[in-house]
Design an enzyme around this catalytic site. Structure first.
Site, mmCIF file in Angstrom:
data_model
loop_
_atom_site.group_PDB
_atom_site.id
_atom_site.type_symbol
_atom_site.label_atom_id
_atom_site.label_comp_id
_atom_site.label_asym_id
_atom_site.label_seq_id
_atom_site.Cartn_x
_atom_site.Cartn_y
_atom_site.Cartn_z
ATOM 1 C CB VAL A 146 -0.958 0.009 1.219
ATOM 2 C CG1 VAL A 146 -1.789 1.280 1.234
ATOM 3 C CG2 VAL A 146 -1.865 -1.217 1.210
ATOM 4 C CD GLU A 164 -13.511 5.179 3.505
ATOM 5 O OE1 GLU A 164 -14.182 6.171 3.701
ATOM 6 O OE2 GLU A 164 -13.943 4.024 3.718
ATOM 7 N N GLY A 167 -10.629 -2.093 2.338
ATOM 8 C CA GLY A 167 -9.699 -1.555 1.335
ATOM 9 C C GLY A 167 -10.194 -0.334 0.593
ATOM 10 C CB ILE A 225 -15.351 -0.524 -0.135
ATOM 11 C CG1 ILE A 225 -15.116 -1.751 -1.013
ATOM 12 C CG2 ILE A 225 -16.830 -0.175 -0.074
ATOM 13 C CD1 ILE A 225 -15.823 -3.004 -0.511
ATOM 14 N N GLY A 275 -1.316 -15.878 -2.454
ATOM 15 C CA GLY A 275 -0.876 -14.820 -1.541
ATOM 16 C C GLY A 275 -2.031 -14.037 -0.951
ATOM 17 C CD GLU A 282 -3.978 -10.084 7.039
ATOM 18 O OE1 GLU A 282 -2.896 -9.704 7.506
ATOM 19 O OE2 GLU A 282 -4.831 -9.305 6.594
ATOM 20 C CE LYS A 339 -10.348 -5.855 7.096
ATOM 21 N NZ LYS A 339 -10.147 -6.882 6.077
HETATM 22 N N1 HSE Z 1 -6.554 -10.349 4.858
HETATM 23 C C1 HSE Z 1 -7.435 -9.302 4.483
HETATM 24 C C2 HSE Z 1 -8.493 -9.898 3.551
HETATM 25 C C3 HSE Z 1 -6.682 -8.190 3.808
HETATM 26 O O1 HSE Z 1 -8.382 -11.057 3.149
HETATM 27 O O2 HSE Z 1 -9.438 -9.210 3.238
HETATM 28 C C4 HSE Z 1 -7.414 -6.874 3.802
HETATM 29 O O3 HSE Z 1 -7.646 -6.371 5.085
#
Ligand code: HSE
Length: 437
Positions: A17, A130, A135, A137, A188, A191, A206
């Site tokens: 990012v 945000e 991500g 959104i 990938g 996490e 979240k």
């Molecule tokens: N591991 C998170 C996902 C990454 O799969 O959405 C984004 O926060």
């Protein structure tokens, strides 16, 4: 034309990012200046290792290992390094000196959001995040600003892309849990510690952030009820499909009226059955979506990329432009107040509907016995389907759907059902997503 003023931006972190934030800042510098009325000057990028290989090529002189020095005097600090420390201390230092702070750090916000907001409020700085939920959104700003005149009743989200990828692959391509997880890992998507995804911790962080801003209530991530997807089997997905449903890992945050008329907040993460006709069922692959129900606005859905370097950088840049405009216009940052502080309800107090799959002895009276346990516990049955068991001789598979009942009563009922001699195994117990009538 008068010279535009410079705003110093300190970037902490240069991962997928951070490197995209830096690239966009440099490449779109003129356009961003025109939108803001000031120039954004990337003062430097704090990294752990100056010689690490980077995703994006940027001028080497921007990199520094001295994050404390970089943030000194910065107008805006962008934290995309992740983890609790040193991110927390650096953000607090930045806020104390009056810098606006933009962070994508969901773990930090879920654990220390109140402390960071208080530090911002003390000096009138702006704290924006945000990118921390779903991500690219836009969901934080809509909840904080666009819907500020409304009352949120519930938000139900697919906020973890990798588990959505796994469940969706099982549903669409008939993969087993193990196969789908292996592919997600090879791509990938998971996490570094995959339990954060598959056991629902990432989604719970979240959910805590969403609940806090939707209901103006402090709610730590460990107050979020959490179940992951590791127990979901190919059989569960196949049964869901036969019944016109699919399974999604949902983060549900909800304002709940209790029996005594008082209000509370519930935040929970679990895999749930949802009708294939619901908009959330159409969220495929690694995408995210949040379905919001508000008193006046009704139903809204926010959909898009929940992860990815450049996609998440878009959300960071949005916060950055907004913070920079405030520097130009003057005045304090917009504060967030958790004035309501509603009680956080336990999962036992929530009304949910269940669907169970049982293997039972195929004998007269068994169905009546099972139905009797539900009736004694005042849980009403909505659907019952029976078919010969594929795996066990002289046995039947029963799929039973209940109407909504208090979760604690449902759990007690399920324990009694499991203990019946005629019940050979409880093959799955899944909640059914709450959808408006
Ligand atoms: N591991 C998170 C996902 C990454 O799969 O959405 C984004 O926060």
């Amino acid at each position: 034309m008068s010279e535009l003023r410079n705003l110093r931006v300190a970037l902490l972190g240069s991962g997928s990012v951070g490197s995209q934030v830096a690239r966009l800042l440099l490449e779109h510098s003129e356009e961003l200046s025109a939108r803001i009325g000031a120039k954004l000057e990337l003062a430097g990028i704090a990294v752990r290792n100056l010689d690490a290989k980077r995703d994006v090529e940027l001028p080497q002189e921007l990199y520094t290992t001295d994050a404390e020095r970089l943030i000194l005097g910065a107008d805006i600090v962008v934290e995309v390094m992740g983890g609790i420390e040193p991110a927390r201390t650096l953000i607090l230092t930045a806020l104390q000196q009056g810098s606006d702070v933009i962070t994508a750090n969901k773990a930090l916000l879920a654990a220390h959001g109140e402390e960071l907001q208080a530090a911002a409020d003390r000096v009138g700085a702006q704290l924006s995040y945000e990118a921390a939920v779903a991500g690219a959104i836009p969901i934080i700003r809509p909840l904080l600003n666009s819907l500020a005149g409304d009352n949120i009743k519930r938000a139900m989200g697919i906020v973890n892309g990798s588990t959505n990828y796994i469940l969706d692959s099982m549903d669409r391509f008939g993969q087993t849990t193990e196969e789908a997880m292996q592919i997600a890992s090879d791509l990938g998507y998971l996490e570094a510690d995959p339990t954060l995804d598959v056991e629902g911790y990432d989604a719970a962080q979240k959910a805590a952030i969403l609940a806090r801003i939707a209901f103006h209530t402090e709610l730590p991530a460990d107050a979020v009820y959490r179940e992951g997807i590791t127990k979901i089997t190919a059989e569960d997905i196949a049964t869901a499909k036969q019944n016109g449903q699919t399974i999604k890992l949902l983060a549900v945050v909800e304002r709940v009226e209790r029996e005594d008329g008082s209000e509370g907040v519930s935040a929970r993460v679990y895999p749930a059955l949802i009708s294939r006709e619901h908009p959330l069922a159409a969220v495929h692959g690694g995408k995210n979506a949040i379905f919001v129900e508000a008193e006046s606005a009704g139903e809204l859905m926010f959909y898009g990329a929940g992860a990815g370097g450049v996609e998440t950088a878009s959300a960071v840049l949005g916060d950055l432009v907004s913070a920079a405009r405030r520097h130009v216009a003057g005045g304090p940052g917009v504060s967030f107040k958790s004035y309501a502080n509603l009680p956080v309800l336990t999962i036992g107090e929530i009304l949910t509907a269940y669907q169970l799959r049982l293997t039972v002895a195929d004998q007269p009276g068994v169905l009546q016995q099972i139905a009797g346990v539900f009736a004694e516990n005042n849980v009403s049955l909505a659907t019952v389907q029976q078919s010969p068991s594929k795996d066990t001789a002289d046995a039947a598979t029963l799929v039973i759907g209940t109407y909504r009942a208090r979760e604690a009563e449902l759990k007690a009922t399920l324990e009694r059902i499991a203990a019946l001699d005629a019940v050979l195994s409880v093959d799955s117990t899944l909640r059914v997503a709450e959808v408006s009538a």
